[in-house]
Design a protein around this motif. Structure first.
Motif, PDB file in Angstrom:
ATOM      1  N   LEU A   1      24.331  47.811  35.840  1.00 38.95           N
ATOM      2  CA  LEU A   1      23.571  48.505  36.801  1.00 38.95           C
ATOM      3  C   LEU A   1      22.777  47.430  37.744  1.00 38.95           C
ATOM      4  N   VAL A   2      22.801  47.459  39.042  1.00 36.48           N
ATOM      5  CA  VAL A   2      22.141  46.577  39.738  1.00 36.48           C
ATOM      6  C   VAL A   2      21.414  47.289  41.158  1.00 36.48           C
ATOM      7  N   GLN A   3      20.353  46.325  41.554  1.00 37.70           N
ATOM      8  CA  GLN A   3      19.737  47.025  42.658  1.00 37.70           C
ATOM      9  C   GLN A   3      20.619  46.793  44.057  1.00 37.70           C
ATOM     10  N   ALA A   4      20.221  47.515  44.981  1.00 31.81           N
ATOM     11  CA  ALA A   4      21.043  47.286  46.372  1.00 31.81           C
ATOM     12  C   ALA A   4      20.513  45.800  46.794  1.00 31.81           C
ATOM     13  N   GLY A   5      21.724  45.391  47.336  1.00 30.50           N
ATOM     14  CA  GLY A   5      21.428  43.671  47.694  1.00 30.50           C
ATOM     15  C   GLY A   5      21.595  42.757  46.840  1.00 30.50           C
ATOM     16  N   GLY A   6      21.948  43.294  45.247  1.00 30.27           N
ATOM     17  CA  GLY A   6      22.179  42.579  44.363  1.00 30.27           C
ATOM     18  C   GLY A   6      23.922  41.800  44.154  1.00 30.27           C
ATOM     19  N   SER A   7      23.986  41.052  43.236  1.00 27.86           N
ATOM     20  CA  SER A   7      25.365  40.765  42.910  1.00 27.86           C
ATOM     21  C   SER A   7      25.641  40.878  41.598  1.00 27.86           C
ATOM     22  N   LEU A   8      27.157  41.036  41.549  1.00 30.35           N
ATOM     23  CA  LEU A   8      27.845  41.256  40.111  1.00 30.35           C
ATOM     24  C   LEU A   8      29.017  40.508  40.096  1.00 30.35           C
ATOM     25  N   ARG A   9      29.518  39.819  39.127  1.00 27.70           N
ATOM     26  CA  ARG A   9      31.068  39.264  38.999  1.00 27.70           C
ATOM     27  C   ARG A   9      31.519  40.129  38.215  1.00 27.70           C
ATOM     28  N   LEU A  10      32.989  40.670  38.381  1.00 26.07           N
ATOM     29  CA  LEU A  10      33.637  41.296  37.465  1.00 26.07           C
ATOM     30  C   LEU A  10      35.036  40.587  37.034  1.00 26.07           C
ATOM     31  N   SER A  11      35.336  40.719  36.028  1.00 22.99           N
ATOM     32  CA  SER A  11      36.564  39.771  35.489  1.00 22.99           C
ATOM     33  C   SER A  11      37.775  40.830  34.910  1.00 22.99           C
ATOM     34  N   CYS A  12      38.699  40.325  35.083  1.00 22.38           N
ATOM     35  CA  CYS A  12      39.910  40.654  34.580  1.00 22.38           C
ATOM     36  C   CYS A  12      40.654  40.038  33.845  1.00 22.38           C
ATOM     37  N   ALA A  13      40.772  40.120  32.467  1.00 22.28           N
ATOM     38  CA  ALA A  13      41.672  39.075  31.547  1.00 22.28           C
ATOM     39  C   ALA A  13      42.717  39.966  30.974  1.00 22.28           C
ATOM     40  N   ALA A  14      43.918  39.045  31.079  1.00 21.20           N
ATOM     41  CA  ALA A  14      45.100  39.833  30.624  1.00 21.20           C
ATOM     42  C   ALA A  14      45.520  39.233  29.265  1.00 21.20           C
ATOM     43  N   SER A  15      46.480  40.080  28.383  1.00 18.52           N
ATOM     44  CA  SER A  15      46.860  39.681  27.383  1.00 18.52           C
ATOM     45  C   SER A  15      48.289  40.040  27.456  1.00 18.52           C
ATOM     46  N   GLY A  16      49.382  39.383  27.040  1.00 17.44           N
ATOM     47  CA  GLY A  16      50.868  39.890  27.358  1.00 17.44           C
ATOM     48  C   GLY A  16      51.317  39.893  28.472  1.00 17.44           C
ATOM     49  N   PHE A  17      50.734  39.122  29.395  1.00 17.43           N
ATOM     50  CA  PHE A  17      51.008  39.294  31.054  1.00 17.43           C
ATOM     51  C   PHE A  17      50.305  38.077  31.595  1.00 17.43           C
ATOM     52  N   ARG A  18      51.270  37.274  32.385  1.00 16.74           N
ATOM     53  CA  ARG A  18      50.897  35.982  32.862  1.00 16.74           C
ATOM     54  C   ARG A  18      50.430  36.292  34.454  1.00 16.74           C
TER      55      ARG A  18
ATOM     56  N   LYS B   1      42.751  30.442  32.410  1.00 23.23           N
ATOM     57  CA  LYS B   1      41.949  31.277  31.800  1.00 23.23           C
ATOM     58  C   LYS B   1      42.812  32.801  31.765  1.00 23.23           C
ATOM     59  N   ASN B   2      43.804  32.816  32.659  1.00 23.52           N
ATOM     60  CA  ASN B   2      44.707  34.167  32.843  1.00 23.52           C
ATOM     61  C   ASN B   2      43.545  35.177  33.105  1.00 23.52           C
ATOM     62  N   THR B   3      42.743  34.791  34.207  1.00 26.11           N
ATOM     63  CA  THR B   3      41.568  35.808  34.595  1.00 26.11           C
ATOM     64  C   THR B   3      41.364  35.736  36.040  1.00 26.11           C
ATOM     65  N   VAL B   4      41.110  37.025  36.538  1.00 23.94           N
ATOM     66  CA  VAL B   4      40.924  37.368  38.023  1.00 23.94           C
ATOM     67  C   VAL B   4      39.505  37.870  37.929  1.00 23.94           C
ATOM     68  N   TYR B   5      38.898  37.289  39.170  1.00 19.00           N
ATOM     69  CA  TYR B   5      37.398  37.710  39.163  1.00 19.00           C
ATOM     70  C   TYR B   5      37.303  38.569  40.628  1.00 19.00           C
ATOM     71  N   LEU B   6      36.357  39.054  40.661  1.00 17.50           N
ATOM     72  CA  LEU B   6      35.687  39.868  41.698  1.00 17.50           C
ATOM     73  C   LEU B   6      34.187  39.701  42.031  1.00 17.50           C
ATOM     74  N   GLN B   7      34.004  38.689  42.746  1.00 14.22           N
ATOM     75  CA  GLN B   7      32.474  38.483  43.170  1.00 14.22           C
ATOM     76  C   GLN B   7      32.110  39.651  44.226  1.00 14.22           C
ATOM     77  N   MET B   8      30.990  40.210  43.772  1.00 15.05           N
ATOM     78  CA  MET B   8      30.506  41.447  44.634  1.00 15.05           C
ATOM     79  C   MET B   8      29.032  40.862  44.909  1.00 15.05           C
ATOM     80  N   ASN B   9      28.849  40.837  46.225  1.00  9.94           N
ATOM     81  CA  ASN B   9      27.437  40.531  46.831  1.00  9.94           C
ATOM     82  C   ASN B   9      27.109  41.458  47.751  1.00  9.94           C
ATOM     83  N   SER B  10      25.704  41.531  47.992  1.00 11.11           N
ATOM     84  CA  SER B  10      25.069  42.313  48.927  1.00 11.11           C
ATOM     85  C   SER B  10      25.817  43.874  48.543  1.00 11.11           C
ATOM     86  N   LEU B  11      25.707  43.942  47.356  1.00  7.79           N
ATOM     87  CA  LEU B  11      25.787  45.515  46.988  1.00  7.79           C
ATOM     88  C   LEU B  11      24.942  46.576  47.451  1.00  7.79           C
TER      89      LEU B  11
END
Length: 124
Positions: A11-28, A76-86
């Protein structure tokens, strides 16, 4: 078995930021296309961003262009989504999806592997 696990929602206020991560196993992720989708209540699933490991190219949907940034960390076998100005309209369950190799039209939901989703709620 391929597993994609999203994290970082909340949960974030409007104008805030979050970073999502997607980590994989069994897949490169170093030979794959990875995308982020979202589904808001009462709306269709929307492709919002994707990244191709072959050339690090990225694509963004119009609704998030200029506010969200997708990136990958192959070590790290990870993809990120940086979300700003939500915005409140960004409220949705966010999913990552993956497929081996490059794809055309990477914001279409034609992916064999999906995560379970993470909730993002933006309050006004």
């Amino acid at each position: 078995e391929v597993q994609l696990v999203e994290s970082g929602g909340g949960l974030v206020q409007a104008g805030g930021s979050l970073r999502l991560s997607c980590a994989a196993s069994g897949f490169r992720f170093d030979d794959a296309t990875v995308a982020w989708f979202r589904r808001a209540p009462g709306k269709e699933r929307e492709g919002i961003s994707c990244i191709s490991s072959s050339d690090a190219s990225t694509v963004y949907g119009d609704s998030v262009k200029g506010r969200f940034t997708i990136s990958n960390d192959n070590a790290k076998n990870t993809v990120y989504l940086q979300m700003n100005s939500l915005k409140p309209e960004d409220t949705a369950v966010y999913y990552c999806a993956a497929v081996r190799g490059p794809v055309v039209a990477c914001l279409h939901p034609l992916y064999p592997y999906w995560g379970q989703g993470t909730q993002v709620t933006v309050s006004s």
